[in-house]
Every structure is written in structure tokens, then in C-alpha cells.
Write an enzyme that holds these catalytic residues in place. Structure first.
Site, PDB file in Angstrom:
ATOM      1  N   GLN A  52      -8.441  13.729   4.593  1.00 26.70           N
ATOM      2  CA  GLN A  52      -7.725  12.976   3.564  1.00 26.70           C
ATOM      3  C   GLN A  52      -8.512  12.902   2.255  1.00 26.70           C
ATOM      4  OE1 GLN A  52      -6.782   8.501   3.954  1.00 26.70           O
ATOM      5  NE2 GLN A  52      -4.816   9.544   3.910  1.00 26.70           N
ATOM      6  N   ARG A  55      -3.183   9.977   7.159  1.00 27.55           N
ATOM      7  CA  ARG A  55      -3.254   8.552   7.486  1.00 27.55           C
ATOM      8  C   ARG A  55      -2.677   7.717   6.358  1.00 27.55           C
ATOM      9  NH1 ARG A  55      -6.679   4.475   6.244  1.00 27.55           N
ATOM     10  NH2 ARG A  55      -8.244   5.804   5.257  1.00 27.55           N
ATOM     11  N   ARG A  75      -1.140   9.161   0.294  1.00 26.17           N
ATOM     12  CA  ARG A  75      -2.311   9.742  -0.353  1.00 26.17           C
ATOM     13  C   ARG A  75      -2.262  11.262  -0.461  1.00 26.17           C
ATOM     14  NH1 ARG A  75      -6.798   5.803   2.562  1.00 26.17           N
ATOM     15  NH2 ARG A  75      -6.196   3.961   1.369  1.00 26.17           N
ATOM     16  N   HIS A  79      -8.604  10.893  -1.080  1.00 20.01           N
ATOM     17  CA  HIS A  79      -8.094   9.664  -1.695  1.00 20.01           C
ATOM     18  C   HIS A  79      -7.825   9.989  -3.162  1.00 20.01           C
ATOM     19  CE1 HIS A  79      -7.670   5.546  -2.983  1.00 20.01           C
ATOM     20  NE2 HIS A  79      -7.759   5.136  -1.743  1.00 20.01           N
ATOM     21  N   LEU A  93     -14.990   4.937  -4.482  1.00 23.69           N
ATOM     22  CA  LEU A  93     -13.578   4.681  -4.252  1.00 23.69           C
ATOM     23  C   LEU A  93     -13.059   3.537  -5.119  1.00 23.69           C
ATOM     24  CD1 LEU A  93     -11.030   4.801  -2.271  1.00 23.69           C
ATOM     25  CD2 LEU A  93     -12.251   3.083  -0.942  1.00 23.69           C
ATOM     26  N   GLU A  99      -6.642   1.828  -3.093  1.00 22.54           N
ATOM     27  CA  GLU A  99      -5.206   1.988  -3.263  1.00 22.54           C
ATOM     28  C   GLU A  99      -4.563   0.671  -3.692  1.00 22.54           C
ATOM     29  OE1 GLU A  99      -3.666   4.781  -0.528  1.00 22.54           O
ATOM     30  OE2 GLU A  99      -1.988   3.491   0.001  1.00 22.54           O
ATOM     31  N   PHE A 104       0.858  -1.179   0.000  1.00 19.37           N
ATOM     32  CA  PHE A 104       0.000   0.000   0.000  1.00 19.37           C
ATOM     33  C   PHE A 104       0.896   1.231   0.000  1.00 19.37           C
ATOM     34  CE2 PHE A 104      -4.645   0.636   1.069  1.00 19.37           C
ATOM     35  CZ  PHE A 104      -5.085  -0.442   0.337  1.00 19.37           C
ATOM     36  N   HIS A 156     -12.153  11.437   1.681  1.00 19.03           N
ATOM     37  CA  HIS A 156     -12.229  10.030   2.048  1.00 19.03           C
ATOM     38  C   HIS A 156     -12.269   9.793   3.548  1.00 19.03           C
ATOM     39  CE1 HIS A 156     -11.715   5.768   1.588  1.00 19.03           C
ATOM     40  NE2 HIS A 156     -10.520   5.744   2.143  1.00 19.03           N
TER      41      HIS A 156
END
Lengths: 133, 587, 246
Positions: free
Chosen positions: B231, B391, B288, B233, B243, B246, B117, B356
Site C-alpha cells: 500500500q 487495505r 488509498r 499512502h 505520514l 488520512e 476515512f 506504507h
């Protein structure tokens, strides 16, 4: 003002007409109905065995009855329904009998194909036993 | 008003709430646990998480690596003691979930598989294809059915906390199906109410994510921490905000601009890596915040593709092949194909950054305890903080588990230390006041302010002024606008639906109130933070300023004024703030 | 990008004011990429704030927005308006009591789900400290499809048996029991059989197959139920055989 229900509303379902609601239900009922004809055919067979036990004359009379136009029509209908039942059933077998080899499941058409193959083999054997060949 | 007694009341039955309920039920089967949720547990938004959950278990990985990735990813705003606890507990929680039946993907030898990730030195994301959150949520929900001590209050909307003598002693909630209000008396309350992404118009969040849990605590005097960190995304479908995990990039997907060129190397994420060869923690596997910011710059340069739904870049996964996509990203394929008509096996998918996740939330300590006695919080609604200013992908699902459980254990410790029931008359009076406020809303004649109109104005100002890049002017305008909206809401919002049963007009009015409060805390915290860090980027203060802002923002509620902003220290133990290096050259 | 408008008929019911449900017609713009849920949201925001329905994720995974669309149970968030003619009729999921407008009661499903013990009952207990149970990709694949149920209850709405015989445990609950039965880590099948193989369980199913046709996540509950029947039949024969051998 109309009488207020004051609770969740439960819609009624007709016991006798629900299967008209969509095509899936109608196909299902058609499949279920085939058993009536297959059942009658089974009774005819049993009658044949019973007549056979009564001697040659009785059995000849039975065979004679089978050759009547009514009987032929019935047999054609029963055949059509049993073919319909078999085909729909064969097509459903991969759901009921999935076979996993390693990680992969055997493809539906293989399982269905195996049933058709089995059907063909059994049919040939019977035709052979009946002395057609 | 009917009263329901419980030892522990939990608000929210998503990942964190369910994990807390199970932990409490396992720790002491004699406890009564009231699980109060505005939706049935399996509807909670945990189900929409796709990529996976991080936990260091593989031989090439270590807790140290997970710690460093998380702290650096958070631009050093994470509390390092909390991160240390988090990475230590993470593997245990993921194994626990496996023992409860979660269908994690596997290696050929039967051990759990991990995928890379963004922002990770070593791959450590446990995944269940691309429906990890869904499987986690259903595993937890189904497991929770084992415990008779967990009482489900599904479709109960919590309106207020009951607080007496500096201790939270319960809550009031409306049962949606009857419209009746109940008071829950509990010796400890855990809030696990999720994020508030719906204050933005373009969001991956479901309609239920309206910040109700945050607002409950906030109005009861608990500060909201680090709310300015939102955040984006990098890969959302442009028309719906759906979404695309990732994991798309973790499996090797790349981002290209209108000219068919990869661009991340232009923004400190290079040098460009070979397509199909995964190099961790660089290019598409950067964090991100950086990727979403790179999109913004490409947009400024005119390198994006105009679409009817806004400017986009492409996510190209064609080189991954149909087999891998179907095995590891089947949901992504289904989503892109049905909602956008683009099959990632054959075509590049237009995507753009989408709101997100809220890094900020209810101020808690490492024990998941808030400053208000008897009140605990976990999950996205809480800010421990392990996520800091940004995050890392796949830390949030693990956070639900680690701090959901922690909140339950802390609540039980609290039960054992504080046995008092509180002042019954005072608590009942509060519950009555809460009910009176709802009644007043019903009594108010229909006016000119509509719920959807106010909500639209809020969303527009958030999108315009509190997005990926922010300015003093924009944030100040948003602050003014939100103050105005809060006033108009308080004075003029009314219900068209005056009946009791499943009244979503009322529900939306209350949710709007929550979002307005959270939005104001967000904007005011952002206005006060005159630096750029992680997901909070200011065009007028472009650098990180550790001298003045290596600290958590705390927004304190005021019923009619904007919040007061204060600060508290960031816990730094072993990692001094440094440069976030996502260049592939670093080794 | 609206090219035309489309009529949406919604079945309304408010227990506080109505004795029975009635149809209400709304005119909504037609957008090529809109789903029926978008149209409902358009009504809620711009035409009629008193319309009630459940929804959340808008990506076919939370399972909230199951409803009858032109007579078939569907997720409103996955039913594109472009696939319908000029009139779309939206009703609450069939077979469930209507609480209000498109909102139906879920108690029956939730209690049935709990009855089949839809959780892992380990074959062998293993402390968490000893790490994960081993499960090969093949073993995972064996049950994976049946773990994809989002509890949207569309299969119950499609199943005529459930409509006629409400005590039937139903497709989703039995499928989830089967999901755990097939799991290599699980040893709880016998406990689940008490409910699953009972009179209210799998034998109420006559294999109409409508559940699998309707399932938006391709879980194939009909297949799962037939497998449960075969396994239960084998159980019965084994039992007969072993008692005969004694």
C-alpha cells in the site's frame, strides 16, 4: 591496553557543581538562594518583636539600627530577592494550580494576573494599616 | 546456551504482540508468556499510526456496511469469513481498549466520537486526535504491566524458529545488550513482528520495520501470502516520507495539482464535491490505492509540482481553520511545520504517495494459525486475509487487536491439544546451528560487500520496479537483481564490528537478510500475478482477471533459489466480485 | 543541496574494549533539512558502521533517539542541524548508564514505570458488552496532555534531582500516575499514592522545572508533579483533620 570496564559506564555527577551545567539550573539555584535572605529578614523581624516586648527604649534602639547604611543595603537586597522569588513563583503557579472551566483551562496569564492582583491588594492594605495614607 | 522456558512465546511487542500477551495472561494466569521484542514495546511502530481504528458502533452504521467497505476496498481478494469475524469482533475490541484507558476522542454526551476515512460508506473510525496508534500502543503496554505472567525480553532479536516434527517449539534470539544467544522453548509461538516497508527507500515505516517476523516464518517453510500488494499512502511529506494521516482528508482536506485544480474526478472518483462538504467514499475519501494511482497519472500528464525531493501535489487544509486543525490534527500540523516548514493552517502542503503497509504476510487462517503446527501470526506481518488487495485506512489498528487476541486464544487451544515438548536434542541442535551461523558471520573477514551498499541496491530496485505501477520487464529485472543481491549477501556480507554488546552492525546485517527474502517473495508474486487488482497495478495487464487470479499468491522459501509461487482459494461467502464504485453518483 | 560540512563529535564507549568513554569526531555534509539523526545515519552508512544508537520512527513519536546534543537532552530526529554552529557534540542521555556508544540502559525507568501502576483501575467495573464508559470532552481534556508522554526519558536526563538521587521515581513515571489519577474513569489513586507520595516519590522533586523545558512533547511533567504535591498535601491535612475529629 587500558583496563577494560566490561560493564555499563556510569558517569559521575558533582554534588557541588552540577548547577553550573546550564541556565535553567542556575536560575533554579538563584531562586533557592533567595530563601537565605528572606530567612534573615524574618529573623530581623522576630528580633524587632522581641525588642518591642522589652519596652520603648529597646525598640527605639532597634529602629535606630535599622536605619544604618548596612541595614538599608541588606533590606534592599532582601527586597530584590523576595521580589525575584515572588515573580518566579507566580509565573509557575498556572502549572501547579490549573483551573478548568467547562472544557477550557483558564489561561496562564489570568492565573498569574490574579496572583499579582492579590499581591497588590495585600500590599495596599498593609501600607494603609501602616498609616501611610 | 541458556534456555528460557515459556508456554507461549510472542515475537514482537507492538499492538498485536501486546494484545496477544494480555489475552493469554487473562485467559489463564498460570501460563508463562515470553514477550520477545527487538525494541522496547513502546518503540514499536504501532506508535506512528495516526488516524484511527475502525469499528461499527454508531446507530447509522452496521457490521454489514463495514464488511462491504472492507471487501470492496480489498478488490474482493479478502477472505470473507475472516472479514465477517473481524467486523464482528472490532467493536468489542475498541470498547475493551476504552476500558483500559485509551483516550478516544468524545462526543459532547461522552460517547466515543468517530471520523470518516477513505473508502467508507459510513464514518466509523475511532480516533485519539491524530495519535491513535500511539495511544493504542501505550494503553496496551501500560496495561500489560498489570500481568506478572508476561515476561518481557526487550531488545532480543529473534533469529530462527525451532521446529521439530512439523511443530514450532520455540526460537532463538540474541540479547542485544550482551550479544548472548538464548533459546526460548515454548509450546506455542506467535509472530507479531510487523511489516517490511523499509525494503523501499521512501516509506512511512520506522527503521525497525524490516520484515523479520515474516522472514522467520518464511524460512521455516510457512508461505508468505499476497506479498505483491504494497500500500502506498497518498499523503506523505516529500522529503522524509513522514505520514500525514488520512484523517486530514477525513476532516475535509483536499488534493490539488500544480494548476490548483482538484483532479480525482478525472479518475473515477468524481463528480467533484463542494470544498468543505464531506461526501463519503468518493473524491478525497476514496481508497488509498486509487488515490495513489491518480497521483501517478497526474505525474505522467505533467500536472505535478517538481520539488527537490520529487514530484508532488498539494494537500490543502486551509479551509478547515486553525481551531479544528489544532483540535483534531495537531500532530499533522507539528510534523508539517517542523519537518517541511509548511504550516497547513496557512499553506498548502506538498505531498506524494509513500510506501506504507504490506497487505501480504505470513499465511494464516481465520484462527491466526499458520500451516506450521504451534505457530501463529497476527498484525501487519500476517495475512489472514482481511485486507485483500488494498487495505482500508483504519482497519489495521483494529486488526492488531482482533487477531492479536485471536492468535493468543488459538495458541491456548493448541496448548490444550498438543502437550508434547518436542525432541530436546533435535531442538538444541537447531539452536546450536543458529548460533554457529551468527558466529560464522563474526569470523568472516571484512570484505567488499557493505550492508548499506546492498541495502541501497535493494531499495533502488524496489522503488524502480515494484512501485505503484509495474511491468513484466521491471519485475523480471527486479527478480534478477534480488537473486543476485541474495547471492552476494550470502557469500559476502561481513561485519565491521566484531564485538558483542549492542552490535547494530550485526542487527542491520540480519535485518537486511530478512528484507531481501521478503522483497524477493514480493517481486516474484507480483511477476506471477498478470492482472491489476487493488494495490498491484500492471501496465501490461490493466484489468482485473477474476477467472485466473481471484486467488491468493503463496511464496515458498528456498535457501538459494527464488521462491516457488503457488496459490490458494479466496473465501467468498456473500459478496460476489463486483465493480469498485467510488463515484459520488452511485446512489 | 549540501552547502558545507559540519563536525560531529560523538561520545563513544564499548565496554569490551574501553575503560571509559572518549570523543570521536566525524565530518558530515550539512543539509538544510537534516536532523542530527540523519547525520548519525550518514556516519553509520558511509563512514563508521561500528557506531551504535537507537532510532526508529524519525517523526518524534517512538521516543528511541533521546541523546545529549550540545549538552541538552533532545530527540535526535527533531534537532535540526541548521540550528547549530559548525560543531555538534552528541552524548548518550545524561544520568543513565552507557551500555554502548549512544545507547543507555533503560531498566531503571521501565521498573519505575511499572511501580506507579500506569493503567486504568476502574472506579466501577463494567463488562465490555455494556459499551464504553462515558467521558465528556472536558473530562478527556483534563488528563490528555499527561497522556502524551513518549517515554523518551529526556525529562530524567534534564532532572538534576534524578541525577543526584537515582532512587527518585522521576518526572515521567509520576506524570503517568497523575494522568490516570485525573481520568474520570479511574479509581486507583489511593493504590498509586503508596509509591507516588513516598519518600522516593514526588517529594524528591524541588521544582527545578527543567523536565518541562526539555520535554519534546510538551507534556509538562513539572506541572503534573506540583499538582501531585498539592493533592498529597490536601490528603495529609484531611487525614489529620479526621483523626483529630475522632
Amino acid at each position: 591496553m587500558a583496563k577494560v570496564n566490561s560493564k555499563p559506564y556510569q558517569r559521575e555527577i558533582s554534588n557541588t557543581r552540577w548547577y553550573w551545567r546550564n541556565e535553567t539550573y542556575m536560575r533554579y539555584i538563584a531562586r533557592e538562594l533567595t530563601c537565605v535572605f528572606i530567612g534573615i529578614y524574618t529573623v530581623v523581624l522576630l528580633v524587632g518583636i522581641w525588642r518591642l516586648s522589652q519596652g520603648q527604649v529597646a525598640y527605639e534602639t532597634f529602629l535606630q539600627a535599622l536605619r544604618s547604611p548596612m541595614s538599608i543595603v541588606f533590606h534592599l537586597v532582601a527586597l530584590a530577592f523576595s521580589v525575584y522569588h515572588s515573580v518566579t513563583w507566580f509565573n509557575l503557579t498556572p502549572k501547579a494550580l490549573p483551573i478548568q472551566i467547562g472544557e477550557q483551562f483558564v489561561a496562564d496569564r489570568v492565573i498569574i494576573g490574579a496572583h499579582y492582583l492579590g499581591w497588590a491588594v495585600v500590599s495596599v492594605v498593609f501600607i494603609f494599616l501602616a498609616g501611610v495614607f | 546456551m541458556e534456555t528460557i522456558q515459556a508456554d507461549i512465546a510472542i515475537i514482537g511487542a507492538g499492538g498485536a504482540g501486546l494484545r496477544a500477551a494480555i489475552a493469554a495472561a487473562e485467559a489463564d494466569p498460570h501460563l508463562t508468556i515470553a514477550l520477545v521484542s527487538k525494541v522496547y514495546p513502546m518503540r514499536s511502530h504501532t506508535c506512528a499510526a495516526e488516524g484511527g481504528a475502525a469499528g461499527a458502533v454508531k446507530a447509522d452504521d452496521s457490521l454489514e456496511h463495514h464488511f462491504n467497505d472492507t471487501v470492496g476496498g480489498g478488490d474482493w481478494l479478502s477472505d470473507q469469513d475472516a472479514v465477517e469475524y473481524f467486523v464482528k469482533e472490532a467493536p468489542r475490541e475498541l470498547v475493551q481498549l476504552e476500558h483500559w484507558g485509551c483516550p478516544w476522542n468524545r462526543e459532547p454526551d461522552g460517547s466515543v466520537a468517530v471520523r470518516p476515512f477513505g473508502g467508507m460508506e459510513i464514518k466509523r473510525t475511532w480516533f485519539a486526535a491524530d495519535k491513535s496508534g500511539f495511544h493504542i500502543l501505550h494503553t496496551l503496554y501500560q496495561t500489560s504491566l498489570k500481568y506478572p505472567s508476561i515476561k518481557f525480553y526487550d531488545e532480543f532479536y529473534a533469529t530462527d524458529l525451532l521446529v521439530d516434527d512439523g511443530h514450532c517449539r520455540g526460537l532463538t534470539a540474541i540479547e542485544m545488550r550482551s550479544g548472548r544467544m538464548y533459546q526460548f522453548r515454548a509450546r506455542a509461538v506467535i509472530i507479531a513482528g510487523g511489516g517490511a516497508g523499509r525494503m523501499f527507500p521512501f516509506s512511512t515505516n520506522g527503521s525497525i520495520k524490516t520484515g523479520d517476523g515474516m522472514a522467520l516464518a518464511y524460512r521455516a517453510g510457512v508461505p508468505l501470502k499476497d506479498m505483491e500488494f504494497v500500500q502506498y499512502h497518498p499523503t506523505g511529506l516529500p522529503n522524509t516520507g513522514i505520514l500525514l494521516t488520512e484523517g486530514c482528508r477525513g476532516e475535509g482536506g483536499i488534493l490539488v495539482n500544480a494548476h490548483g485544480r482538484r483532479y480525482l474526478q478525472d479518475y473515477g472518483l468524481g463528480p467533484e464535491t463542494a470544498v468543505g462538504k464531506l461526501v463519503l467514499k468518493t473524491m478525497e475519501l476514496g481508497p488509498r490505492d486509487r488515490l495513489s494511482q491518480a497521483f501517478w497519472h497526474e505525474q505522467q500528464k505533467g500536472n505535478t509540482i517538481p520539488t527537490p525531493w520529487g514530484d508532488c501535489v498539494y494537500l490543502d487544509m486551509r479551509h478547515l481553520g486553525e481551531k479544528l486543525i489544532d483540535e483534531r490534527l495537531p500532530f499533522v500540523r507539528e510534523l508539517a511545520t517542523s519537518y517541511l516548514g509548511v504550516d497547513p493552517v496557512k499553506d498548502m502542503v506538498p505531498i506524494r504517495p509513500v510506501v506504507h503497509y504490506m497487505m501480504g504476510g505470513i499465511h494464516t487462517d481465520i484462527r491466526a494459525a499458520t500451516p506450521l503446527g504451534g505457530l501463529f501470526a497476527a498484525g501487519e506481518c500476517a495475512c489472514v486475509s482481511i485486507n485483500g488487495a488494498n487495505r482500508l485506512g483504519s482497519n489495521s489498528l483494529t486488526e492488531l487487536l482482533v487477531f492479536g487476541r485471536r492468535a493468543a486464544l488459538s495458541a491456548i487451544e493448541h496448548l490444550n491439544s498438543d502437550a508434547q515438548a518436542g525432541n530436546d536434542a533435535a531442538l538444541s541442535a537447531q539452536a546450536q546451528a543458529a548460533q554457529d551461523r551468527i558466529r560464522a558471520l563474526f569470523m568472516r573477514p571484512v570484505g567488499t560487500e557493505s550492508i548499506s551498499g546492498l541495502r541501497r541496491e535493494m531499495m533502488d530496485t524496489m522503488e524502480l520496479n515494484a512501485g505503484i505501477y509495474r511491468t513484466e520487464k521491471g519485475l523480471a529485472e527486479a527478480a534478477m537483481k534480488l537473486a543476485e543481491l541474495r547471492r552476494r549477501y550470502a557469500a559476502g556480507v561481513s561485519l565491521h564490528d566484531k564485538t558483542n554488546v549492542y552490535n547494530t552492525d550485526l542487527l542491520q546485517a540480519l535485518e537486511l537478510g530478512s528484507m531481501l527474502d521478503c522483497a524477493e517473495a514480493l517481486v516474484l508474486s507480483g511477476l506471477a500475478r498478470k492482472e491489476s487488482r487493488g494495490a498491484h497495478q500492471r501496465l501490461d495487464f490493466t484489468g482485473r482477471d477474476d477467472m485466473n487470479y481471484l486467488k491468493h499468491s503463496l511464496a515458498y522459501y528456498h535457501p538459494s533459489e527464488p521462491p516457488r509461487i503457488d496459490y490458494c482459494k479466496v473465501v467468498v461467502t456473500k459478496s460476489q466480485p463486483g465493480v469498485r464504485n467510488y463515484s459520488g453518483d452511485k446512489k | 543541496m549540501t552547502d558545507r560540512s559540519i563536525e560531529l563529535e560523538v561520545l563513544r564507549y564499548n565496554p569490551e574494549t574501553d575503560s571509559e568513554p572518549y570523543w570521536q569526531r566525524y565530518s558530515v555534509p550539512h543539509h538544510h533539512e537534516w536532523v542530527v539523526l540523519d547525520a548519525l545515519n550518514h556516519i553509520k552508512e558511509n563512514i563508521d558502521p561500528t557506531l551504535n544508537y537507537r532510532w526508529s520512527c524519525h517523526m518524534a513519536v517512538c521516543g528511541s533517539c533521546g541523546m545529549m546534543i550540545n549538552g541538552s537532552p533532545k530527540l535526535a530526529c527533531k534537532s535540526f542541524m541548521r540550528d547549530y554552529e559548525n560543531l555538534i557534540r552528541v552524548e548518550p542521555l545524561a544520568h543513565f548508564p552507557i551500555e554502548r556508544d549512544l545507547v543507555t540502559g533503560m531498566d531503571d525507568f521501565v521498573s519505575k514505570l511499572a511501580r506507579v501502576k500506569p493503567y486504568l483501575i476502574p472506579k466501577q467495573d463494567k463488562p465490555v458488552e455494556e459499551g464504553e464508559y462515558r467521558q465528556t470532552p472536558a473530562e478527556l481534556k483534563r488528563y490528555k496532555q499527561y497522556s502524551m508522554c513518549i517515554n523518551c526519558m529526556i525529562c530524567y536526563s534534564a532532572c538534576p534531582e534524578y541525577g543526584l538521587i537515582p532512587k527518585f521515581l522521576g518526572p515521567a513515571a509520576i506524570t503517568l500516575a497523575h494522568r490516570y489519577n485525573l481520568d474520570s474513569r479511574d479509581g486507583g489513586r489511593e493504590q498509586r499514592q503508596e509509591e507516588v507520595a513516598s519518600g522516593e516519590g514526588v517529594w524528591e522533586c524541588t521544582f527545578v522545572g527543567a523536565c518541562s523545558e526539555a520535554c519534546p512533547k510538551h507534556v509538562d511533567p513539572a506541572g503534573a508533579l506540583q499538582q501531585v504535591k498539592i493533592a498529597s498535601t490536601i490528603d495529609w491535612f484531611k487525614e489529620q483533620l479526621s483523626s483529630w475529629l475522632k
